[in-house]
Design a protein around this motif. Structure first.
Motif, PDB file in Angstrom:
ATOM      1  N   GLY A  93       0.795  -1.225   0.000  1.00 35.57           N
ATOM      2  CA  GLY A  93       0.000   0.000   0.000  1.00 35.57           C
ATOM      3  C   GLY A  93       0.826   1.273   0.000  1.00 35.57           C
ATOM      4  O   GLY A  93       0.277   2.376  -0.048  1.00 35.57           O
ATOM      5  N   THR A 250       1.234   5.586   2.559  1.00 44.66           N
ATOM      6  CA  THR A 250       0.161   5.223   1.637  1.00 44.66           C
ATOM      7  C   THR A 250      -0.477   6.484   1.044  1.00 44.66           C
ATOM      8  O   THR A 250      -0.387   7.564   1.636  1.00 44.66           O
ATOM      9  CB  THR A 250      -0.949   4.405   2.339  1.00 44.66           C
ATOM     10  OG1 THR A 250      -1.735   5.289   3.160  1.00 44.66           O
ATOM     11  CG2 THR A 250      -0.368   3.284   3.191  1.00 44.66           C
ATOM     12  N   LEU A 273      -4.364  -1.861   1.635  1.00 45.87           N
ATOM     13  CA  LEU A 273      -5.061  -0.662   2.100  1.00 45.87           C
ATOM     14  C   LEU A 273      -6.334  -1.034   2.854  1.00 45.87           C
ATOM     15  O   LEU A 273      -6.672  -0.400   3.863  1.00 45.87           O
ATOM     16  CB  LEU A 273      -5.386   0.254   0.918  1.00 45.87           C
ATOM     17  CG  LEU A 273      -4.194   0.906   0.212  1.00 45.87           C
ATOM     18  CD1 LEU A 273      -4.654   1.687  -1.010  1.00 45.87           C
ATOM     19  CD2 LEU A 273      -3.423   1.814   1.159  1.00 45.87           C
TER      20      LEU A 273
END
Length: 362
Positions: A93, A250, A273
């Protein structure tokens, strides 16, 4: 050994102060200085060499499937000449890079990536390619020049017809002639102002550079370097790879959630995620309420508790005040929250503010 862009001799000729950056020798500023260059872009116009950026094509009937697999944004519905920004995530992510994709036509896309990440990005794309899609690095063949500021359109109108100028932000016109030079004219930029980016054959870049400077002289157009490019993007709260995002941060933490389409069937990093859930830290703006200038990589505190780090910071010439972006624990991200930033062992008071710091009036 650093590379030279096709405009290197022009920078020397115009007395640019040359520094190494992202593997290239580029001007950090010209004789006018960073503040004058910054203000020219905010009030008139500035010209930037961004030929260090990377360009990659993706061609084949499975091109859009590859883009949707690689990138967090959705590339299913685009018109020819449309541009779309996206982070590109790794399996955890984190962000491999952020980039812009242009649709040339069905099955043909033109991708612009960050200079320092070009080789990494190209290897990543080829490693994850499937079906009928070929990625090709064409960076060495292409130069990129950015004309940025409120007078940009007036300058461009002197060189091309009205129909050659893209109307919408994040759109472009392919194969347009400026003088006798074949260009992509794109309504994009990294300054927070209206403006254009031109892609053309590397050998023709010096000619276009001089033509633009001459054409824009009456409008106050001046050449600008990396210093002003950075202060302009920070005022406009535009994230920079390696600062507001990297392989660990992220896109949701970086405040780029609008470009992450979790409704897509899949993309690299989606499951990570989902597993991470709501971000525990988030990108915010900081206004200095004490005395001092906050720089990058400075620890942020609430009393004795460390609650985050600054990612970029400087004095903002147009706003006439210091500002910074930072990653803060989410419980401290409400606008108006007071924090302290450790600047070389001294605490500087700051306050969380809404981003962007600067937004042009349209």
């Amino acid at each position: 050994m650093e590379l030279k862009t096709p405009l290197y001799e022009k920078h020397v000729e115009h007395k640019g102060k040359i520094v190494p950056f992202a593997g290239y020798l580029l001007p950090v500023q010209y004789e006018s200085g960073v503040i004058a260059e910054h203000m020219a872009v905010r009030t008139a116009c500035g010209l930037f060499d961004v030929s260090h950026m990377g360009e990659i094509t993706c061609i084949g009937k499975d091109a859009v499937k590859n883009l949707n697999h690689l990138l967090t944004n959705d590339y299913t519905t685009m018109y020819d000449g449309q541009a779309r920004y996206s982070p590109m995530c790794n399996e955890n992510g984190g962000v491999v890079d952020d980039l812009i994709v242009y649709k040339v036509r069905d099955d043909h896309y033109f991708i612009v990536v960050n200079a320092a990440n070009k080789d990494k990005d190209f290897a990543w794309m080829r490693e994850h390619a499937f079906g009928d899609a070929v990625f090709t690095d064409i960076s060495s063949e292409v130069a990129q020049i950015a004309l940025q500021g409120p007078k940009a359109e007036a300058i461009l109108e002197r060189l091309v017809s009205r129909e050659d100028i893209p109307e919408k932000y994040y759109s472009c016109k392919f194969h347009r002639k400026i003088a006798d030079m074949d260009c992509i004219i794109s309504r994009t930029g990294y300054t927070g102002e209206d403006g254009f980016e031109f892609y053309l054959a590397a050998a023709q870049a010096p000619k276009l550079w001089e033509l633009l400077l001459e054409t824009g002289k009456e409008e106050g157009l001046i050449p600008c370097g990396l210093g002003a490019r950075d202060t302009l993007r920070l005022e406009a709260a535009m994230p920079l790879y390696g600062h507001e995002m990297d392989d660990e941060i992220t896109p949701l933490e970086a405040g780029l959630g609008v470009f992450v389409k979790m409704g897509k069937e899949e993309f690299i990093g989606k499951s990570a995620l989902e597993e991470k859930g709501a971000p525990e830290k988030k990108r915010v703006g900081l206004k200095v309420t004490g005395r001092g200038i906050i720089r990058e990589h400075s620890a942020i505190y609430d009393g004795d508790k460390k609650i985050g780090m600054t990612t970029s910071g400087t004095h903002c010439p147009y706003l006439k005040a210091p500002a910074a972006m930072a990653l803060l624990e989410t419980q401290y991200t409400a606008v108006g929250t007071s924090v302290e930033v450790d600047v070389r062992g001294r605490r500087v008071a700051a306050e969380v503010v809404k981003l962007p710091f600067y937004q042009r009036t349209k």
